[in-house]
Design a protein around this motif. Structure first.
Motif, PDB file in Angstrom:
ATOM      1  N   LYS A   1      11.909 -19.279   4.108  1.00  0.00           N
ATOM      2  CA  LYS A   1      11.702 -17.948   4.676  1.00  0.00           C
ATOM      3  C   LYS A   1      10.301 -17.810   5.248  1.00  0.00           C
ATOM      4  O   LYS A   1      10.106 -17.242   6.328  1.00  0.00           O
ATOM      5  CB  LYS A   1      11.945 -16.893   3.589  1.00  0.00           C
ATOM      6  CG  LYS A   1      11.859 -15.466   4.084  1.00  0.00           C
ATOM      7  CD  LYS A   1      12.209 -14.491   2.977  1.00  0.00           C
ATOM      8  CE  LYS A   1      12.150 -13.050   3.478  1.00  0.00           C
ATOM      9  NZ  LYS A   1      12.500 -12.079   2.407  1.00  0.00           N
ATOM     10  N   GLU A   2       9.304 -18.320   4.549  1.00  0.00           N
ATOM     11  CA  GLU A   2       7.923 -18.232   5.035  1.00  0.00           C
ATOM     12  C   GLU A   2       7.719 -19.079   6.287  1.00  0.00           C
ATOM     13  O   GLU A   2       6.998 -18.677   7.208  1.00  0.00           O
ATOM     14  CB  GLU A   2       6.960 -18.670   3.934  1.00  0.00           C
ATOM     15  CG  GLU A   2       6.898 -17.697   2.766  1.00  0.00           C
ATOM     16  CD  GLU A   2       6.111 -18.253   1.596  1.00  0.00           C
ATOM     17  OE1 GLU A   2       5.695 -17.471   0.728  1.00  0.00           O
ATOM     18  OE2 GLU A   2       5.917 -19.491   1.547  1.00  0.00           O
TER      19      GLU A   2
ATOM     20  N   LEU B   1       5.891 -18.417  13.905  1.00  0.00           N
ATOM     21  CA  LEU B   1       5.512 -17.428  14.905  1.00  0.00           C
ATOM     22  C   LEU B   1       4.036 -17.494  15.281  1.00  0.00           C
ATOM     23  O   LEU B   1       3.575 -16.699  16.096  1.00  0.00           O
ATOM     24  CB  LEU B   1       5.848 -16.018  14.394  1.00  0.00           C
ATOM     25  CG  LEU B   1       7.312 -15.774  14.014  1.00  0.00           C
ATOM     26  CD1 LEU B   1       7.497 -14.355  13.511  1.00  0.00           C
ATOM     27  CD2 LEU B   1       8.229 -16.041  15.199  1.00  0.00           C
TER      28      LEU B   1
ATOM     29  N   ARG C   1       5.506 -23.814  15.701  1.00  0.00           N
ATOM     30  CA  ARG C   1       6.960 -23.693  15.749  1.00  0.00           C
ATOM     31  C   ARG C   1       7.613 -25.067  15.786  1.00  0.00           C
ATOM     32  O   ARG C   1       8.610 -25.320  15.092  1.00  0.00           O
ATOM     33  CB  ARG C   1       7.366 -22.891  16.977  1.00  0.00           C
ATOM     34  CG  ARG C   1       8.875 -22.599  17.041  1.00  0.00           C
ATOM     35  CD  ARG C   1       9.288 -22.186  18.427  1.00  0.00           C
ATOM     36  NE  ARG C   1       9.133 -23.290  19.376  1.00  0.00           N
ATOM     37  CZ  ARG C   1       9.359 -23.200  20.674  1.00  0.00           C
ATOM     38  NH1 ARG C   1       9.715 -22.041  21.195  1.00  0.00           N
ATOM     39  NH2 ARG C   1       9.187 -24.252  21.472  1.00  0.00           N
TER      40      ARG C   1
ATOM     41  N   GLN D   1      20.980 -12.795   3.995  1.00  0.00           N
ATOM     42  CA  GLN D   1      21.253 -12.875   5.429  1.00  0.00           C
ATOM     43  C   GLN D   1      22.024 -14.139   5.808  1.00  0.00           C
ATOM     44  O   GLN D   1      22.523 -14.255   6.927  1.00  0.00           O
ATOM     45  CB  GLN D   1      19.942 -12.839   6.222  1.00  0.00           C
ATOM     46  CG  GLN D   1      19.108 -11.585   6.025  1.00  0.00           C
ATOM     47  CD  GLN D   1      18.180 -11.692   4.816  1.00  0.00           C
ATOM     48  OE1 GLN D   1      18.322 -12.603   4.007  1.00  0.00           O
ATOM     49  NE2 GLN D   1      17.245 -10.759   4.704  1.00  0.00           N
TER      50      GLN D   1
ATOM     51  N   CYS E   1      10.093 -19.909   8.510  1.00  0.00           N
ATOM     52  CA  CYS E   1      10.873 -19.407   9.640  1.00  0.00           C
ATOM     53  C   CYS E   1      10.354 -18.066  10.146  1.00  0.00           C
ATOM     54  O   CYS E   1      10.345 -17.818  11.350  1.00  0.00           O
ATOM     55  CB  CYS E   1      12.336 -19.273   9.234  1.00  0.00           C
ATOM     56  SG  CYS E   1      13.146 -20.848   8.889  1.00  0.00           S
ATOM     57  N   LEU E   2       9.926 -17.192   9.252  1.00  0.00           N
ATOM     58  CA  LEU E   2       9.556 -15.838   9.645  1.00  0.00           C
ATOM     59  C   LEU E   2       8.058 -15.636   9.797  1.00  0.00           C
ATOM     60  O   LEU E   2       7.644 -14.601  10.324  1.00  0.00           O
ATOM     61  CB  LEU E   2      10.095 -14.828   8.620  1.00  0.00           C
ATOM     62  CG  LEU E   2      11.616 -14.830   8.425  1.00  0.00           C
ATOM     63  CD1 LEU E   2      12.026 -13.781   7.408  1.00  0.00           C
ATOM     64  CD2 LEU E   2      12.341 -14.596   9.743  1.00  0.00           C
ATOM     65  N   CYS E   3       7.259 -16.583   9.339  1.00  0.00           N
ATOM     66  CA  CYS E   3       5.801 -16.417   9.414  1.00  0.00           C
ATOM     67  C   CYS E   3       5.137 -17.566  10.175  1.00  0.00           C
ATOM     68  O   CYS E   3       4.562 -17.366  11.247  1.00  0.00           O
ATOM     69  CB  CYS E   3       5.219 -16.298   7.995  1.00  0.00           C
ATOM     70  SG  CYS E   3       5.836 -14.876   7.065  1.00  0.00           S
TER      71      CYS E   3
END
Length: 652
Positions: free
Chosen positions: A291-292, A299, A305, A324, A294-296
């Protein structure tokens, strides 16, 4: 002053700053001989090639004017052809000693011969005249070479040298050590420097000019001379009076040390984490969760990336607890990342059999599959995994109500490499599926069942016969009896045995298992009221490798604890919680007699006084005593260490 007398000298500094943008142009060099001999050599790739091809060079001699302190031309207008230059180069090769080479070069006649060619003098000088590598850095470095004392041993690549000493008072000495002030740029060059140092990006380092250390006798005169004419030398700077008149400090070194420190600070300002090698950045990003990343992290920039999409991060995928996650996401992962070896989808309620089946069909190399508490999954997903992923070694599917014996049969047929399986609270599993699994997976090492109400002694016998490599076995709450448990004595590699809440388990069976399984290190007998003091005494005597013994809610007294302390030299953990007959005597004697004990659980042993426990904590600090009060104290201590403070406000 040499650059002022050379052709286009007024543009020399401007060209030096732009060396890394365009190709260097060859310049004519002047040889001048005031009180000492200095060479100004401007080497470049084209000059070296031309010198090696034509063996030509040129020198202009200069006379020293003692009144004005300026060197003026003394010999000029003489030119020779390439043939004479070649003959002169051949004479250089015949010289044997550095002294002969020095005298030859200092001869006015020879200097006049070399004048007209306008090329690099040192292109044909024998190697013994070049100073050692300590004075020569890389290409583009500003150094000062004192002659006529040549030093043997050099490289054939001549470096660019710019004379910085024109004051007659400055005496020759060994150059001071300079700290490097460069950092590696992403393109392999350097950064952080300015002026002349910025032009040295090709060398890989940013160096400062080497400067002399004035002797103690002439320190004040040298400092005053260098400060009076700041345009003439490299040591021109303004320093406090106490430093200028100090005999043991070098203004030149102090100046360049401060300059280097300033450049180092500038370089540090331009440092970036992206300058690290990609392998190190991948190691840093590996400590982040999916999660960290992919979402942080992904970006931050395009480079990050791409790093977050590296295949290493998508070999082991942990999606547990992410609501999700659905079938579409699993399909995308499977279609783009076919090298997945491990996946965890525990507590993902949006994943169904279709998504897991698609993942299995695209990832034949999958080895570890974990799906705890996914009640929506059934036989279809596990059967697809067994069919398409024959390399499976770990399957944890606890708390799946829809799972039946059909999926276990598929695992037994296709997954012969299976070593670890967890089927706790899979209520549809019975002896039929367990026996098929045992026959098809002989390499099984870990088997855990919990409250599987249709698993009986037949399953225990099957795994004991067909899986000799079993090391971890658990049958918590299963309807097995001593007749099935006794078959576990055939497992010579058994190290962990969980027999919690076995309704029909007698002491003789437990004692026989401990006698036969010599590698047993952990034994869990909690919630078995049949276990008594005699059984614990045999366990303490026979368990030569036993380190952990759990006896919560067993029918034991102080004699069991005393026997453990007296007979066992290996047991480190004893949990006797909720044993109502344990008193202060048992807790005290096991702490006194046992040399290996490190943990003693006394939770809700109501006959053990808290004062006794407090005294034991002080007397035996190496032992952790677990009671309600002691656990609360440790929890508060950890909270204080983490920065928690009690609320002292008067608000109700």
């Amino acid at each position: 002053m040499g650059h002022l007398l050379s052709k286009n000298g007024y543009r020399l500094k401007k060209k030096t700053r732009k060396l890394h943008h365009r190709k260097k142009k060859k310049r004519n060099c002047f040889l001048q001989g005031p009180c000492m001999l200095c060479f100004i050599v401007h080497s470049n790739s084209s000059g070296l090639e031309e010198d090696s091809d034509h063996l030509e060079a040129a020198v202009n001699g200069c006379r020293h004017n003692s009144i004005t302190g300026i060197s003026v031309p003394g010999v000029g207008g003489v030119s020779i052809g390439a043939a004479a230059a070649s003959k002169l180069a051949e004479r250089y090769a015949t010289l044997s000693s550095p002294e002969d080479c020095s005298k030859f070069l200092l001869s006015p006649r020879e200097l006049a011969i070399w004048e007209g060619q306008g090329k690099n003098l040192l292109s044909a000088v024998p190697a013994k005249l070049i100073p050692p590598p300590a004075l020569f850095r890389t290409a583009g470095v500003s150094v000062t070479v004192p002659l006529p004392v040549p030093v043997p041993g050099c490289t054939s690549e001549y470096t660019e040298m710019v004379c910085k000493r024109k004051c007659s008072e400055v005496q020759r000495c060994t150059p001071c050590k300079q700290p490097r002030c460069a950092f590696a740029a992403p393109d392999g060059g350097v950064g952080g420097g300015d002026g002349e140092a910025a032009s040295n990006s090709e060398s890989g380092h940013c160096h400062l000019p080497l400067c002399p250390l004035p002797s103690s006798s002439s320190a004040s005169s040298s400092a005053s001379s260098s400060s009076s004419s700041p345009a003439d030398g490299c040591c021109s700077l303004s320093l406090p009076a106490d430093l200028l008149h100090s005999s043991d400090s070098s203004p030149c070194c102090l100046h360049h040390y401060e300059d280097c420190q300033g450049r180092s600070s500038d370089a540090a300002d331009h440092l970036s984490i992206n300058h690290l090698p990609s392998s190190i950045l991948l190691k840093v990003l590996s400590h982040l969760t999916v999660k960290e990343r992919c979402l942080c992290a992904s970006l931050v920039c395009k480079y990050w990336r791409d790093l977050c999409l590296d295949f290493q991060f998508w070999k082991q995928i942990d999606l547990s607890g992410l609501q999700q996650v659905n079938d579409d996401l699993l399909v995308k992962i499977a279609s783009r990342r076919q090298n997945v070896t491990e996946i965890n989808i525990s507590d993902c309620r949006g994943v169904h059999d279709h998504g897991v089946s698609s993942l299995a069909s695209h990832c034949p190399g999958l080895q570890k599959y974990t799906a705890y508490r996914c009640k929506q999954l059934g036989d279809i997903s596990l059967s697809a995994l067994a069919t398409h992923c024959p390399l499976l070694v770990k399957v944890h599917v606890g708390n799946q109500d829809k799972l039946t014996d059909g999926a276990l049969k598929k695992l037994g047929e296709h997954c012969s490499e299976l070593k670890d399986i967890h089927l706790g609270q899979c209520y549809g599993v019975s002896d039929e599926g367990m026996m098929a699994l045992a026959r098809g997976c002989p390499k099984l090492q870990r088997l855990y069942l919990q409250e599987n109400k249709m698993v009986t002694d037949q399953s225990v016998r099957a795994v004991a016969e067909h899986c000799p490599e079993l090391q971890f076995v658990g049958f918590m709450g299963c309807p097995v009896t001593s007749q099935g448990v006794i078959h576990l004595t055939a497992l010579r590699n058994l190290s962990v045995l969980d027999l919690r809440h076995i309704s029909e388990l007698n002491n003789e069976t437990v004692m026989e298992v401990v006698r036969k399984c010599r590698n047993l290190s952990s034994l869990n007998l909690c919630l078995n009221w049949s276990i008594n003091d005699r059984c614990v005494e045999i366990i303490a005597k026979e368990g030569r490798s036993l380190k952990e013994l759990y006896l919560v809610s067993c029918k034991i007294t102080d004699h069991a604890l005393i026997a453990i302390g007296q007979y066992s030299s290996t047991i480190e953990t004893v949990d006797a919680g909720w044993c109502k007959d344990i008193t202060d005597q048992g807790a005290t004697q096991i702490a006194q007699s046992s040399k290996s004990l490190r943990y003693l659980g006394l939770m809700r042993c109501d006959k053990v006084n808290e004062e006794t426990v407090e005294r034991l904590v002080v007397q035996y600090p190496h032992i952790v005593f677990s009671t309600v009060m002691q656990d609360c104290k440790r929890t508060l201590e950890r909270a204080y260490q983490m920065g928690w403070s009690p609320n002292t406000s008067n608000a109700s």
